[in-house]
Motif scaffolding. Structure first.
Motif, PDB file in Angstrom:
ATOM      1  N   ARG A  60       0.828  -1.202   0.000  1.00  0.00           N
ATOM      2  CA  ARG A  60       0.000   0.000   0.000  1.00  0.00           C
ATOM      3  C   ARG A  60       0.866   1.258   0.000  1.00  0.00           C
ATOM      4  N   ILE A  61       1.930   1.254   0.769  1.00  0.00           N
ATOM      5  CA  ILE A  61       2.843   2.397   0.777  1.00  0.00           C
ATOM      6  C   ILE A  61       3.424   2.625  -0.608  1.00  0.00           C
ATOM      7  N   ARG A  62       3.796   1.548  -1.273  1.00  0.00           N
ATOM      8  CA  ARG A  62       4.379   1.657  -2.611  1.00  0.00           C
ATOM      9  C   ARG A  62       3.346   2.167  -3.607  1.00  0.00           C
ATOM     10  N   LEU A  63       2.102   1.658  -3.506  1.00  0.00           N
ATOM     11  CA  LEU A  63       1.062   2.094  -4.431  1.00  0.00           C
ATOM     12  C   LEU A  63       0.757   3.574  -4.251  1.00  0.00           C
ATOM     13  N   GLU A  64       0.708   4.029  -3.021  1.00  0.00           N
ATOM     14  CA  GLU A  64       0.399   5.435  -2.754  1.00  0.00           C
ATOM     15  C   GLU A  64       1.543   6.361  -3.147  1.00  0.00           C
ATOM     16  N   ALA A  65       2.764   5.828  -3.149  1.00  0.00           N
ATOM     17  CA  ALA A  65       3.919   6.660  -3.487  1.00  0.00           C
ATOM     18  C   ALA A  65       4.146   6.763  -4.986  1.00  0.00           C
ATOM     19  N   ASP A  66       3.747   5.720  -5.743  1.00  0.00           N
ATOM     20  CA  ASP A  66       3.983   5.668  -7.182  1.00  0.00           C
ATOM     21  C   ASP A  66       2.741   6.098  -7.948  1.00  0.00           C
ATOM     22  N   SER A  67       2.926   6.344  -9.225  1.00  0.00           N
ATOM     23  CA  SER A  67       1.802   6.714 -10.084  1.00  0.00           C
ATOM     24  C   SER A  67       1.208   5.508 -10.802  1.00  0.00           C
ATOM     25  N   GLU A  68       1.712   4.312 -10.522  1.00  0.00           N
ATOM     26  CA  GLU A  68       1.213   3.110 -11.183  1.00  0.00           C
ATOM     27  C   GLU A  68      -0.175   2.740 -10.652  1.00  0.00           C
TER      28      GLU A  68
END
Length: 257
Positions: A219-227
């Motif tokens: 979730r942290i990665r999804l919220e940080a990236d534009s993917e």
């Protein structure tokens, strides 16, 4: 063959600012698309959703789920107006019905136009789904789907992804036995994540090793990236998982059993 005698009626659900004229138009257009279906359509459900938001350039959304004697087909479209969204929905649904008939006739899982490995080129590029700008602190995982991922080739996974009109498809690579994911590229064509076969390396983009993450880290990665999604391996089980953005601003989670 008349729709009333042979095909199931088209059910239409309205959400947001959508009137009865749009319902009638969607019924007419989807019934017309389904008239080419062989075998028989057992159920057809259309959802029309329009919520006025000046920040969203394509606020009209139309999606269809169709049961063709046990095979599920899906199509969705977004547009500035509901009429345009329904027109695009009809075209996409018709294409999926033709693909299903081709597969049934040839007994091949990915028939494309003519050439082998048509998944390298894929469907026509489409407008990206406009995500509702929901504040990060209010986002939740509102849909969790778990399934036993059947081993298949990338061709098979790409074909099934296309029938469902998804942007990605989680599966078990038949060659390696490992979790893998095929996904659409914004410019058209398909990319592959996780599979180690020669077929995967031939894709437009190929990433062989998904990361091991917890759901919180994903979730942290999804919220940080534009993917629009994160494909990862469960840190405890090693099973494949996909955390993705939903058009309503929340998240969905797909997991392998």
């Amino acid at each position: 063959m008349s729709v009333s005698e042979e095909q199931a009626p088209v059910e239409v659900t309205l959400r947001g600012e959508v009137g009865d004229s749009a319902r009638r138009y969607a019924q007419e257009k989807v019934e017309h698309a389904l008239s080419v279906a062989r075998p028989r359509v057992l159920r057809a459900h259309v959802v029309l959703d329009h919520r006025h938001d000046p920040a969203v350039p394509r606020p009209a959304r139309a999606e269809a789920t169709v049961d063709v004697e046990g095979t599920t087909l899906r199509a969705h479209a977004t547009a500035p107006t509901m009429g345009e969204a329904v027109d695009e929905l009809e075209a996409r649904l018709r294409r999926r019905l033709v693909q299903l008939q081709d597969r049934t006739r040839t007994r091949h899982r990915w028939t494309g136009v003519a050439s082998e490995h048509e998944w390298r080129h894929g469907d026509q590029p489409r407008e990206p789904v406009p995500y509702y700008p929901r504040p990060e602190e209010s986002r939740e995982v509102v849909r969790h789907k778990s399934f036993a991922a059947e081993p298949m080739t990338i061709d098979e996974a790409a074909f099934d992804m296309d029938l469902l009109d998804h942007d990605f498809y989680l599966f078990t690579d038949v060659g390696s036995g490992e979790p893998a994911l095929v996904h659409r590229l914004p410019e058209g064509g398909y990319g592959v994540k996780g599979a180690a076969s020669e077929e995967a390396v031939a894709a437009v983009t190929h990433e062989p090793s998904p990361p091991q993450l917890t759901d919180a880290e994903a979730r942290i990665r999804l919220e940080a990236d534009s993917e629009p999604f994160v494909f990862y391996l469960d840190a405890g089980t090693g099973h494949g998982r996909v955390l993705y953005r939903r058009y309503d601003g929340h998240y969905g989670l797909i997991t392998q059993e």
